[in-house]
Design a protein around this motif. Structure first.
Motif, PDB file in Angstrom:
ATOM      1  N   SER A 106       0.955  -1.330   0.106  1.00  0.00           N
ATOM      2  CA  SER A 106      -0.074   0.170   0.278  1.00  0.00           C
ATOM      3  C   SER A 106       0.802   1.185   0.006  1.00  0.00           C
ATOM      4  CB  SER A 106      -0.966   0.028   1.360  1.00  0.00           C
ATOM      5  OG  SER A 106      -1.839  -1.059   1.245  1.00  0.00           O
ATOM      6  N   ASN A 107       2.214   1.134   0.053  1.00  0.00           N
ATOM      7  CA  ASN A 107       3.205   2.378   0.095  1.00  0.00           C
ATOM      8  C   ASN A 107       2.948   3.211   1.222  1.00  0.00           C
ATOM      9  OD1 ASN A 107       5.481   3.594  -0.528  1.00  0.00           O
ATOM     10  ND2 ASN A 107       4.153   4.807  -2.116  1.00  0.00           N
ATOM     11  N   LEU A 108       2.342   2.424   2.469  1.00  0.00           N
ATOM     12  CA  LEU A 108       2.144   3.276   3.678  1.00  0.00           C
ATOM     13  C   LEU A 108       3.533   4.292   4.097  1.00  0.00           C
ATOM     14  CD1 LEU A 108      -0.080   1.089   5.848  1.00  0.00           C
ATOM     15  CD2 LEU A 108      -0.954   2.764   4.031  1.00  0.00           C
ATOM     16  N   SER A 109       3.166   5.411   4.579  1.00  0.00           N
ATOM     17  CA  SER A 109       4.365   6.193   5.195  1.00  0.00           C
ATOM     18  C   SER A 109       4.319   5.439   6.689  1.00  0.00           C
ATOM     19  CB  SER A 109       3.654   7.577   5.383  1.00  0.00           C
ATOM     20  OG  SER A 109       2.836   7.845   6.275  1.00  0.00           O
ATOM     21  N   ALA A 110       5.405   6.088   7.343  1.00  0.00           N
ATOM     22  CA  ALA A 110       5.629   5.472   8.895  1.00  0.00           C
ATOM     23  C   ALA A 110       4.302   5.913   9.727  1.00  0.00           C
ATOM     24  CB  ALA A 110       6.763   6.013   9.354  1.00  0.00           C
ATOM     25  N   ASP A 111       4.074   7.376   9.636  1.00  0.00           N
ATOM     26  CA  ASP A 111       2.728   7.591  10.176  1.00  0.00           C
ATOM     27  C   ASP A 111       1.841   7.013  10.015  1.00  0.00           C
ATOM     28  OD1 ASP A 111       4.568   9.503  11.478  1.00  0.00           O
ATOM     29  OD2 ASP A 111       4.139  11.296  10.088  1.00  0.00           O
ATOM     30  N   ASP A 112       1.134   6.596   8.819  1.00  0.00           N
ATOM     31  CA  ASP A 112       0.114   5.853   8.409  1.00  0.00           C
ATOM     32  C   ASP A 112       0.025   4.333   8.897  1.00  0.00           C
ATOM     33  OD1 ASP A 112      -1.035   8.093   6.786  1.00  0.00           O
ATOM     34  OD2 ASP A 112      -0.191   7.225   5.124  1.00  0.00           O
ATOM     35  N   LEU A 113       1.265   3.892   9.120  1.00  0.00           N
ATOM     36  CA  LEU A 113       1.382   2.466   9.440  1.00  0.00           C
ATOM     37  C   LEU A 113       1.090   2.530  10.906  1.00  0.00           C
ATOM     38  CD1 LEU A 113       2.242  -0.661   9.519  1.00  0.00           C
ATOM     39  CD2 LEU A 113       4.646   0.373   9.778  1.00  0.00           C
ATOM     40  N   VAL A 114       1.716   3.411  11.804  1.00  0.00           N
ATOM     41  CA  VAL A 114       1.376   3.458  13.066  1.00  0.00           C
ATOM     42  C   VAL A 114      -0.122   3.906  13.482  1.00  0.00           C
ATOM     43  CG1 VAL A 114       1.930   4.906  15.202  1.00  0.00           C
ATOM     44  CG2 VAL A 114       3.855   3.966  13.745  1.00  0.00           C
ATOM     45  N   SER A 115      -0.599   4.658  12.735  1.00  0.00           N
ATOM     46  CA  SER A 115      -1.868   5.110  12.860  1.00  0.00           C
ATOM     47  C   SER A 115      -2.877   3.812  12.568  1.00  0.00           C
ATOM     48  CB  SER A 115      -2.422   6.197  11.870  1.00  0.00           C
ATOM     49  OG  SER A 115      -3.673   6.450  11.730  1.00  0.00           O
ATOM     50  N   ARG A 116      -2.691   3.008  11.622  1.00  0.00           N
ATOM     51  CA  ARG A 116      -3.357   2.051  11.428  1.00  0.00           C
ATOM     52  C   ARG A 116      -3.425   0.901  12.385  1.00  0.00           C
ATOM     53  NH1 ARG A 116      -3.760   0.389   4.980  1.00  0.00           N
ATOM     54  NH2 ARG A 116      -4.564   2.517   4.314  1.00  0.00           N
ATOM     55  N   LEU A 117      -2.189   0.682  12.753  1.00  0.00           N
ATOM     56  CA  LEU A 117      -2.036  -0.350  14.143  1.00  0.00           C
ATOM     57  C   LEU A 117      -2.695   0.214  15.307  1.00  0.00           C
ATOM     58  CD1 LEU A 117       1.787  -0.970  13.871  1.00  0.00           C
ATOM     59  CD2 LEU A 117      -0.060  -2.413  13.154  1.00  0.00           C
ATOM     60  N   GLY A 118      -2.768   1.581  15.342  1.00  0.00           N
ATOM     61  CA  GLY A 118      -3.735   2.264  16.674  1.00  0.00           C
ATOM     62  C   GLY A 118      -4.993   1.968  16.627  1.00  0.00           C
TER      63      GLY A 118
ATOM     64  N   TRP B 137      10.170   1.244   9.831  1.00  0.00           N
ATOM     65  CA  TRP B 137       9.634   1.721   8.492  1.00  0.00           C
ATOM     66  C   TRP B 137       9.886   2.917   8.076  1.00  0.00           C
ATOM     67  CZ3 TRP B 137       7.746  -1.930   5.819  1.00  0.00           C
ATOM     68  CH2 TRP B 137       6.746  -1.393   4.631  1.00  0.00           C
ATOM     69  N   SER B 138      10.199   3.904   8.718  1.00  0.00           N
ATOM     70  CA  SER B 138      10.681   5.311   8.297  1.00  0.00           C
ATOM     71  C   SER B 138      11.792   5.116   7.316  1.00  0.00           C
ATOM     72  CB  SER B 138      11.119   6.385   9.247  1.00  0.00           C
ATOM     73  OG  SER B 138       9.728   6.970   9.634  1.00  0.00           O
ATOM     74  N   GLU B 139      12.817   4.112   7.908  1.00  0.00           N
ATOM     75  CA  GLU B 139      14.471   3.809   7.345  1.00  0.00           C
ATOM     76  C   GLU B 139      14.015   2.714   6.190  1.00  0.00           C
ATOM     77  OE1 GLU B 139      16.450   2.320  10.374  1.00  0.00           O
ATOM     78  OE2 GLU B 139      16.473   4.415  11.611  1.00  0.00           O
ATOM     79  N   GLN B 140      13.273   1.807   6.157  1.00  0.00           N
ATOM     80  CA  GLN B 140      13.033   0.677   5.222  1.00  0.00           C
ATOM     81  C   GLN B 140      11.677   0.534   4.703  1.00  0.00           C
ATOM     82  OE1 GLN B 140      14.928  -2.739   7.257  1.00  0.00           O
ATOM     83  NE2 GLN B 140      15.540  -1.266   8.681  1.00  0.00           N
ATOM     84  N   GLY B 141      10.939   1.479   4.720  1.00  0.00           N
ATOM     85  CA  GLY B 141       9.683   1.078   4.167  1.00  0.00           C
ATOM     86  C   GLY B 141       9.693   1.294   2.762  1.00  0.00           C
ATOM     87  N   ALA B 142      10.432   2.098   2.204  1.00  0.00           N
ATOM     88  CA  ALA B 142      10.399   2.336   0.675  1.00  0.00           C
ATOM     89  C   ALA B 142      11.288   1.121   0.026  1.00  0.00           C
ATOM     90  CB  ALA B 142      11.321   3.631   0.423  1.00  0.00           C
ATOM     91  N   LEU B 143      12.152   0.654   0.549  1.00  0.00           N
ATOM     92  CA  LEU B 143      12.841  -0.539   0.196  1.00  0.00           C
ATOM     93  C   LEU B 143      11.872  -1.943   0.036  1.00  0.00           C
ATOM     94  CD1 LEU B 143      16.350  -0.418   1.947  1.00  0.00           C
ATOM     95  CD2 LEU B 143      15.659   0.242  -0.274  1.00  0.00           C
ATOM     96  N   VAL B 144      11.168  -1.986   1.205  1.00  0.00           N
ATOM     97  CA  VAL B 144      10.012  -3.026   1.018  1.00  0.00           C
ATOM     98  C   VAL B 144       9.038  -2.702   0.143  1.00  0.00           C
ATOM     99  CG1 VAL B 144       8.092  -4.140   2.229  1.00  0.00           C
ATOM    100  CG2 VAL B 144      10.146  -3.746   3.449  1.00  0.00           C
TER     101      VAL B 144
END
Length: 199
Positions: free
Chosen positions: A81-93, A111-118
């Motif tokens: 889904s190409n989520l940002s780190a903020d979006d990932l944390v928000s969804r987990l919450g 995720w901030s560091e490696q999300g783009a690579l994933v």
């Protein structure tokens, strides 16, 4: 698996993740992220289990597998889904579980560091997804009547292939070949098998 049972399993996995210290959680997440970035063939649960034990974390095999599955699913889904780190944390919450702030900071940082690579690796895997042959059957037949075939009483081979598509669905494909076509197919198959053994 019924939805209530599945939700209970997810909740237990999240509860176990929330009990991990930030260092132990970061280490487990890094294993998963390395795999999702294509750096490793898989996630070594035995290695993670050893690291958990050294850190004093006692999880049985099933609980550990559920934690790894949850992390894989979470990061893979975020990558697709190409989520940002903020979006990932928000969804987990939004999941209804009270995540410790330290755990969310670990996930956010990684995720901030490696999300783009994933995300890039997930796109490559989607492009390169190919079906997998799981079964092949053949039978020899003889054409005795046909509206379109001029040469009757000719032998032919029918191939039935069972294929797992990238989506996970199994489908079957069948086709017919003349004997010379089948012999050529067999020869090419042997050459492919020999080439794969050298890889």
């Amino acid at each position: 698996m019924p939805a209530a049972e599945e939700t209970h399993g997810v909740n237990k996995a999240v509860d176990n993740i929330c009990k991990l210290s930030p260092d132990v959680l970061a280490d487990a997440c890094q294993h998963v992220l390395n795999h999702l970035q294509g750096q490793t063939q898989g996630v070594d649960s035995a290695d993670i289990s050893d690291r958990f034990q050294r850190a004093g974390v006692a999880l049985d095999h099933e609980a550990l597998q559920n934690v790894i599955r949850f992390l894989l699913l979470t990061f893979r889904s975020a990558g697709k889904s190409n989520l940002s780190a903020d979006d990932l944390v928000s969804r987990l919450g939004e999941g209804g579980t009270r995540w410790p702030k330290a755990s969310l900071q670990v996930l956010h940082g990684l995720w901030s560091e490696q999300g783009a690579l994933v995300h890039t690796q997930q796109e490559v895997q989607t492009i390169l997804s190919i079906s997998q042959l799981v079964d092949m059957q053949w039978k020899l037949g003889m054409a005795v009547s046909s509206d379109t075939c001029r040469s009757l009483n000719s032998p032919y081979v029918t191939l039935l292939l069972k294929i797992v598509e990238p989506s996970g669905q199994i489908c079957q494909r069948s086709f017919e070949m003349t004997i010379p076509q089948f012999q050529n197919f067999h020869k090419q198959f042997k050459e492919m098998a020999a080439a794969m053994e050298t890889v």
